[in-house]
Design a protein around this motif. Structure first.
Motif, mmCIF file in Angstrom:
data_model
loop_
_atom_site.group_PDB
_atom_site.id
_atom_site.type_symbol
_atom_site.label_atom_id
_atom_site.label_comp_id
_atom_site.label_asym_id
_atom_site.label_seq_id
_atom_site.Cartn_x
_atom_site.Cartn_y
_atom_site.Cartn_z
ATOM 1 N N ALA A 12 38.856 26.818 46.213
ATOM 2 C CA ALA A 12 39.159 28.283 46.378
ATOM 3 C C ALA A 12 39.957 28.822 45.272
ATOM 4 O O ALA A 12 39.347 30.025 44.905
ATOM 5 N N PRO A 13 41.257 28.379 45.012
ATOM 6 C CA PRO A 13 41.989 29.034 44.251
ATOM 7 C C PRO A 13 41.188 29.119 42.932
ATOM 8 O O PRO A 13 41.432 30.151 41.954
ATOM 9 N N LEU A 14 40.343 28.043 42.223
ATOM 10 C CA LEU A 14 39.732 28.233 40.855
ATOM 11 C C LEU A 14 38.858 29.644 40.933
ATOM 12 O O LEU A 14 38.981 30.283 39.949
ATOM 13 N N GLY A 15 38.017 29.654 42.071
ATOM 14 C CA GLY A 15 36.987 30.744 41.922
ATOM 15 C C GLY A 15 37.926 32.115 41.998
ATOM 16 O O GLY A 15 37.597 33.066 41.115
ATOM 17 N N LEU A 16 38.931 32.045 42.868
ATOM 18 C CA LEU A 16 39.635 33.243 43.028
ATOM 19 C C LEU A 16 40.093 33.770 41.817
ATOM 20 O O LEU A 16 40.251 35.058 41.299
ATOM 21 N N VAL A 17 40.903 32.621 41.053
ATOM 22 C CA VAL A 17 41.721 33.090 39.690
ATOM 23 C C VAL A 17 40.507 33.582 38.507
ATOM 24 O O VAL A 17 40.857 34.305 37.970
ATOM 25 N N LEU A 18 39.514 32.714 38.582
ATOM 26 C CA LEU A 18 38.547 33.058 37.611
ATOM 27 C C LEU A 18 38.012 34.311 37.654
ATOM 28 O O LEU A 18 37.514 34.968 36.888
ATOM 29 N N GLY A 19 37.970 35.042 38.783
ATOM 30 C CA GLY A 19 37.829 36.437 39.395
ATOM 31 C C GLY A 19 38.586 37.525 38.651
ATOM 32 O O GLY A 19 38.205 38.689 38.821
ATOM 33 N N ALA A 20 39.648 36.971 38.007
ATOM 34 C CA ALA A 20 40.655 37.946 37.284
ATOM 35 C C ALA A 20 40.916 39.347 38.167
ATOM 36 O O ALA A 20 40.815 40.344 37.835
ATOM 37 N N PRO A 21 41.382 38.946 39.361
ATOM 38 C CA PRO A 21 41.738 40.092 40.068
ATOM 39 C C PRO A 21 42.689 41.058 39.541
ATOM 40 O O PRO A 21 42.813 42.173 39.901
ATOM 41 N N VAL A 22 43.666 40.355 38.959
ATOM 42 C CA VAL A 22 44.697 41.271 38.498
ATOM 43 C C VAL A 22 44.320 42.303 37.442
ATOM 44 O O VAL A 22 44.483 43.599 37.034
ATOM 45 N N THR A 23 43.418 41.766 36.559
ATOM 46 C CA THR A 23 42.830 42.522 35.331
ATOM 47 C C THR A 23 42.060 43.621 35.925
ATOM 48 O O THR A 23 41.949 44.796 35.325
ATOM 49 N N LEU A 24 41.288 43.488 37.153
ATOM 50 C CA LEU A 24 40.607 44.339 37.646
ATOM 51 C C LEU A 24 41.437 45.456 38.267
ATOM 52 O O LEU A 24 41.091 46.704 38.278
ATOM 53 N N LEU A 25 42.313 45.028 38.751
ATOM 54 C CA LEU A 25 43.248 46.223 39.355
ATOM 55 C C LEU A 25 43.969 46.912 38.126
ATOM 56 O O LEU A 25 44.009 47.950 38.433
ATOM 57 N N LEU A 26 44.450 46.229 37.026
ATOM 58 C CA LEU A 26 44.837 47.186 36.079
ATOM 59 C C LEU A 26 43.950 48.100 35.511
ATOM 60 O O LEU A 26 44.282 49.196 34.965
#
Length: 294
Positions: free
Chosen positions: A109-123
Motif C-alpha cells: 500500500a505505501p508503494l502505491g500511495l507514494v507513487l501517486g505523488a499526493p504532495v505534488t498534486l497538492l502543490l
C-alpha cells in the motif's frame, strides 16, 4: 417500561411492511463496523480524484498523470484488502494472516500511495499562498531529517526486531486498539521509507540514487534476516504455534522480496545520471587568406 437504551441486536429503524426487510436492513452490511475501513479508504480516493480533475482543468497542457492516479488507487485498494474480511479476521487468529496484513499495509500500500505523488498534486492545486507554506514546511529541518533514507530505514525496517523479538507484539495484540496502533505504524513508516527511497514528491534531504540503493539493500538484508529468524523460531517472542511462525517467515521472505523489487524498479526508473560535460574540440580551419604560397 424498560430504559431507553437499545439492545445490541435491536434494530433502531423499523422493518418494512409485513416483516419485509426495511431499507436500513439492506444497508446493514455496508454500515457494519467490519466494513468501515472500506468507507475510510474511499474518502482519500475521492479527494485524490477530485484534486486530479482540478489539476487537469487548471493546466490542461501539464495535466495529471493517469499512471499516478492508478498507483494511488491501487495503494488504497491494497490497504482496504488488508483491513477487510476475509483477511482481517484471519489476521486476528493466525500469525500468518498478521504477516499478510503487515506486507499489504507496510509495503505494498505505501508503494502505491507514494507513487501517486499526493504532495505534488497538492502543490499544483492549492492556492499559491498555501502551496508556498507547504513547500516551506517540506524544507524545514525536522522534515528534512524525517525524510532522510537512513531515518526512514530505522523507523520502518529497524523496528521489526522491536515488534517481533520483544514482548511488544503480545502487548499490542492484547490491548484495546493495539492492532490499530501497529497498523498505523506499519503504514506511516512504510510510506516514509518508500518516499525517502523512490518517491516522486519533493524531498530536499534525499541523497543520490546510488546511496538510496545501498539503503534499500540494507532493508532487503534486514527483512531476509528477520524472516529467517521467524521461520526458525529463534529470538522470537510471539506465542504462536511453530507452523504459524514458519508460514509467516515464508510470507515475509518472498512477499517482502517482491515489494522491494518493485521499489527498486521505481527507484531506477527515476535515475537520470549526470551527463559529463562535452569536451571542447578545436577543429583546424583553413586560414581565411588561403594556403600560403612558397
Amino acid at each position: 417500561m424498560s430504559g431507553t437504551g437499545l439492545h445490541p441486536h435491536t434494530h433502531p429503524h423499523p422493518p418494512g411492511p409485513a416483516g419485509d426487510p426495511g431499507p436500513w436492513d439492506a444497508l446493514s452490511p455496508v454500515l457494519s463496523p467490519a466494513l468501515a475501513p472500506a468507507l475510510v479508504a474511499l474518502l482519500p480516493g475521492a479527494a485524490y480524484l477530485r484534486l486530479a480533475r482540478r489539476a487537469r482543468r487548471r493546466n490542461p497542457v501539464l495535466g495529471w498523470s493517469r499512471a499516478r492516479t492508478a498507483a494511488f488507487l491501487a495503494g488504497l485498494a491494497a490497504l482496504a484488502l488488508a483491513l477487510l474480511p476475509p483477511l482481517a479476521p484471519w489476521a486476528h487468529g493466525d500469525f500468518r494472516g498478521h504477516m499478510a496484513q503487515h506486507l499489504l499495509i507496510g509495503m505494498y500500500a505505501p508503494l502505491g500511495l507514494v507513487l501517486g505523488a499526493p504532495v505534488t498534486l497538492l502543490l499544483r492545486t492549492l492556492p499559491a499562498a498555501r502551496a508556498r507554506t507547504l513547500s516551506a514546511l517540506l524544507h524545514t529541518a525536522p522534515a528534512r531529517l524525517l525524510t532522510h533514507p537512513l531515518i526512514a530505514l530505522v523507523l520502518s525496517t529497524g523496528t521489526l526486531a522491536v515488534v517481533y523479538f520483544t514482548p511488544l507484539y503480545t502487548a499490542l495484540a492484547s490491548a484495546p486498539g493495539g492492532h490499530g496502533l501497529l497498523h498505523a505504524h506499519f503504514l506511516l513508516s512504510g510510506c516514509l521509507f518508500a518516499h525517502a527511497v523512490a518517491g516522486p514528491d519533493p524531498a530536499p534531504a534525499r541523497p543520490g540514487v546510488p546511496a538510496r540503493l545501498v539503503v534499500l539493500g540494507v532493508a532487503v538484508a534486514t527483512h531476509a534476516a528477520v524472516s529467517q529468524l521467524l521461520y526458525g523460531g529463534f529470538l522470537v517472542q510471539v506465542p504462536v504455534p511453530a507452523e504459524q511462525l514458519r508460514g509467516a517467515g515464508e510470507l515475509m521472505y518472498y512477499g517482502g522480496d517482491l515489494a522491494e523489487l518493485l521499489l527498486a524498479a521505481a527507484l531506477v526508473a527515476t535515475w537520470r545520471p549526470a551527463r559529463q560535460p562535452a569536451r571542447a574540440t578545436v577543429s583546424a580551419a583553413p586560414s581565411p587568406a588561403g594556403p600560403a604560397h612558397a
